[in-house]
Design an enzyme around this catalytic site. Structure first.
Site, PDB file in Angstrom:
ATOM      1  CE1 TYR A  28      -4.145  -1.786   0.578  1.00  0.00           C
ATOM      2  CE2 TYR A  28      -2.893  -3.044   2.186  1.00  0.00           C
ATOM      3  CZ  TYR A  28      -4.020  -2.883   1.412  1.00  0.00           C
ATOM      4  OH  TYR A  28      -5.029  -3.804   1.467  1.00  0.00           O
ATOM      5  NE  ARG A  76      -6.037  -4.080   4.819  1.00  0.00           N
ATOM      6  CZ  ARG A  76      -7.191  -4.570   4.364  1.00  0.00           C
ATOM      7  NH1 ARG A  76      -7.873  -5.431   5.095  1.00  0.00           N
ATOM      8  NH2 ARG A  76      -7.653  -4.204   3.186  1.00  0.00           N
ATOM      9  CB  SER A  90     -14.515 -12.502   7.249  1.00  0.00           C
ATOM     10  OG  SER A  90     -13.451 -12.104   8.122  1.00  0.00           O
ATOM     11  CE  LYS A 109     -18.389  -8.947   4.754  1.00  0.00           C
ATOM     12  NZ  LYS A 109     -17.958  -7.624   4.231  1.00  0.00           N
ATOM     13  N   GLY A 140     -18.127 -16.219   2.116  1.00  0.00           N
ATOM     14  CA  GLY A 140     -17.578 -16.490   0.789  1.00  0.00           C
ATOM     15  C   GLY A 140     -18.473 -17.406  -0.019  1.00  0.00           C
ATOM     16  CE  LYS A 176     -17.369 -23.902   3.723  1.00  0.00           C
ATOM     17  NZ  LYS A 176     -16.229 -23.491   2.886  1.00  0.00           N
ATOM     18  N   GLY A 177     -21.890 -18.679   1.299  1.00  0.00           N
ATOM     19  CA  GLY A 177     -23.037 -17.801   1.507  1.00  0.00           C
ATOM     20  C   GLY A 177     -22.863 -16.893   2.705  1.00  0.00           C
ATOM     21  N   GLY A 193     -12.994  -6.493  -3.301  1.00  0.00           N
ATOM     22  CA  GLY A 193     -14.160  -5.623  -3.329  1.00  0.00           C
ATOM     23  C   GLY A 193     -15.486  -6.342  -3.185  1.00  0.00           C
ATOM     24  CG  ASP A 195     -15.476  -3.278   0.297  1.00  0.00           C
ATOM     25  OD1 ASP A 195     -15.479  -3.113   1.530  1.00  0.00           O
ATOM     26  OD2 ASP A 195     -14.448  -3.546  -0.343  1.00  0.00           O
TER      27      ASP A 195
END
Length: 317
Positions: free
Chosen positions: A111, A175, A201, A232, A234, A236-237, A261, A264
């Site tokens: 970054y 982060r 997540s 969330k 991924g 797996k829904g 993204g 988001d």
């Protein structure tokens, strides 16, 4: 704000461009080809997707007076995001993220953000009257992690929003490798305590709470006062948690091109679903669909669908 858009949703934080390794499996330790620049930055991706889905969206951030800044500004403006408090800094360059992808699905980032235009925010840009009539203020953990200036601006925005009955949503987007887990929890705490929606997540939920499983962590957040926790998962829904119950919503199957993204876009879709009066299950299904479509094109904003396309995809699937 006579004659100007009154946002339904406000997002604030970093806007940057993303430049990525063209070949999967090549890191940054040797020369190779890159593609980009693509407009990016988690809060900006969220804002653009919400606008594409038909919401009135305001974005507060900073870009440089350079071609990278133009890429971001032009994209957000084209998709209808209100940019009156997105400034072009004449002295700093636009933030950049370099990304490499690996065959196991992992990514590596370098970054240039905190010392670029993306790291700049003046507290006077967080205007009291901008929050009048707003439904949601969306906060991203990446912006909280950027620097102290941004943290103060975000805490001010949360305070002004709460005073006006605006619902707060948080994507932890943590982060820990930059700040450490304890510091991350500390800076997120004021937002978590104010939040009606948290979109973590599984790993983020555990880091936020110190719990040992995602399920335990999400239930703890609800017990602590968060109205809805949307986990969330991924491919797996997602799982929606609220007081007294939870339910799972399956994922949509797509061929993944670029996962950056997608989370988001998921957040944006869930809140847009709420604005449109969808029930919670339909909000989650809609968010799963938009998140799935987001991964089908290279570039963090490029797969974000328009409302009609997302609804058509849901019906076909």
């Amino acid at each position: 704000m006579e004659g100007k858009m009154v946002p339904e949703i406000i997002s604030l934080g970093e806007a940057l461009v993303e430049i990525m390794r063209q070949e999967v499996g090549v890191g940054f330790d040797r020369p190779d080809f890159f593609v980009g620049p693509f407009p990016s930055g988690a809060p900006a991706i969220f804002a653009d997707c919400a606008a594409r889905l038909g919401a009135k969206v305001g974005f507060i951030g900073t870009v440089g007076n350079d071609d990278f800044g133009k890429v971001i500004f032009d994209r957000l403006e084209k998709d209808g995001v209100d940019l009156r408090y997105c400034y072009i800094d004449p002295h700093l360059t636009t933030g950049v993220a370099f990304v490499a992808y690996f065959k196991d699905g992992s990514r590596k980032f370098i970054y240039h953000i905190g010392n670029a235009a993306s790291g700049v925010i003046e507290e006077e840009r967080i205007k009291e009257d901008y929050f009048e009539g707003v439904s949601f203020l969306h906060i991203n953990g990446s912006a909280l992690s950027m620097n102290e200036v941004w943290r103060k601006a975000i805490y001010r925005a949360v305070s002004l929003a709460r005073e006006r009955g605006v619902k707060i949503s948080l994507d932890p987007n943590l982060r820990p490798e930059i700040l450490g887990v304890d510091k991350v929890r500390d800076i997120c705490r004021p937002v978590v305590e104010a939040a009606s929606f948290v979109f973590p997540s599984g790993e983020e939920a555990m880091m936020l709470t110190g719990k040992t499983t995602p399920d335990e962590a999400c239930r703890f957040l609800v017990e602590s006062g968060v109205e809805y926790v949307v986990l969330k998962r991924g491919d797996k829904g997602s799982t929606v948690y609220m007081k007294g119950r939870s339910f799972e919503v399956p994922a949509f199957k797509v061929d993944e091109v670029d996962p950056t993204g997608a989370g988001d876009c998921f957040d944006a879709a869930f809140l847009v679903g709420m604005l449109r009066g969808f029930d919670l299950e339909k909000c989650a299904r809609f968010a799963n669909a938009v998140g799935a479509l987001a991964v089908t094109r290279k570039g963090p904003m490029e797969g974000a669908p328009f409302f009609e396309d997302a609804m058509s995809f849901m019906e076909r699937s």
